[in-house]
Motif scaffolding. Structure first.
Motif, PDB file in Angstrom:
ATOM      1  N   SER A  69       0.803  -1.231   0.000  1.00 22.93           N
ATOM      2  CA  SER A  69       0.000   0.000   0.000  1.00 22.93           C
ATOM      3  C   SER A  69       0.836   1.282   0.000  1.00 22.93           C
ATOM      4  O   SER A  69       0.344   2.328  -0.396  1.00 22.93           O
ATOM      5  N   LYS A  70       2.086   1.213   0.415  1.00 24.09           N
ATOM      6  CA  LYS A  70       2.924   2.418   0.448  1.00 24.09           C
ATOM      7  C   LYS A  70       3.723   2.616  -0.837  1.00 24.09           C
ATOM      8  O   LYS A  70       4.571   3.509  -0.916  1.00 24.09           O
ATOM      9  N   LYS A  71       3.447   1.803  -1.839  1.00 21.70           N
ATOM     10  CA  LYS A  71       4.148   1.877  -3.118  1.00 21.70           C
ATOM     11  C   LYS A  71       3.143   2.178  -4.229  1.00 21.70           C
ATOM     12  O   LYS A  71       1.941   1.993  -4.066  1.00 21.70           O
ATOM     13  N   ASP A  72       3.650   2.631  -5.372  1.00 17.86           N
ATOM     14  CA  ASP A  72       2.816   2.736  -6.563  1.00 17.86           C
ATOM     15  C   ASP A  72       2.678   1.324  -7.114  1.00 17.86           C
ATOM     16  O   ASP A  72       3.693   0.665  -7.397  1.00 17.86           O
ATOM     17  N   VAL A  73       1.446   0.845  -7.267  1.00 17.61           N
ATOM     18  CA  VAL A  73       1.210  -0.542  -7.679  1.00 17.61           C
ATOM     19  C   VAL A  73       0.491  -0.552  -9.026  1.00 17.61           C
ATOM     20  O   VAL A  73      -0.518   0.124  -9.211  1.00 17.61           O
ATOM     21  N   TYR A  74       1.024  -1.361  -9.934  1.00 17.04           N
ATOM     22  CA  TYR A  74       0.439  -1.538 -11.261  1.00 17.04           C
ATOM     23  C   TYR A  74       0.223  -3.020 -11.513  1.00 17.04           C
ATOM     24  O   TYR A  74       1.053  -3.852 -11.147  1.00 17.04           O
TER      25      TYR A  74
END
Length: 173
Positions: A69-74
């Protein structure tokens, strides 16, 4: 190829499988390890996480809380591309185009096998961090499917309990 650094950080059975035939990785839980195999330090160093749709769905069967959740996720998905949910943006197209569009600098390729194949085809993986589990599954989802030759250079070997971790750098331009 993009100027971003892309790392494949993944656990694999001794015979090269990342999941059993049902897509499960529960076999990893039965193996004793020491520490986190460098996971926390690696995770702290990435700003972007990318995975395939099947891998994304698998996460929710393994944990109650979304771990990225603390990262940009694709999530690469042909069916949901152009949409998003509370955790990730769903994308499609070529890996190279996607890498050029995102702002992140250090990308973690979580999996799965089809997305790894696509990244390999576009020569978009800079580092391979393979944590080898002491188990022979005999069948399942292979990490690497038949593909072209890729030349790597060994950077590091580490032991974490019964796991061996091999870190390779892609030496192809």
């Amino acid at each position: 190829m993009s100027e971003k650094q892309v790392s494949l950080y993944i656990a694999v059975s001794l015979d090269g499988y990342i999941a059993d035939e049902d897509g499960s990785v529960s076999w990893l839980e039965s193996i004793d390890s020491e520490g986190d195999a460098g996971y926390e330090a690696f995770f702290d160093n990435v700003d972007t996480v990318v995975m395939g749709r099947t891998t994304y769905q698998q996460i929710f069967s393994l944990t109650d809380t979304f771990p990225y959740s603390k990262k940009d996720v694709y999530v690469f998905s042909n069916t949901k591309a152009g949409t998003q949910d509370e955790y990730a943006d769903f994308v499609s197209g070529t890996v190279d185009n996607w890498l050029n569009e995102i702002s992140g600098e250090h990308v973690w390729l979580v999996g799965g096998a089809q997305l790894v194949k696509q990244f390999l085809k576009e020569k978009a993986i800079d580092r391979f961090v393979l944590t080898i589990a002491p188990i022979i599954l005999g069948k399942g989802i292979p990490l690497f499917e038949q593909d072209d030759t890729h030349t790597l250079e060994l950077e590091e070997v580490a032991r974490f309990g019964q796991f061996a971790q091999l870190i390779y750098r892609n030496v192809e331009e």
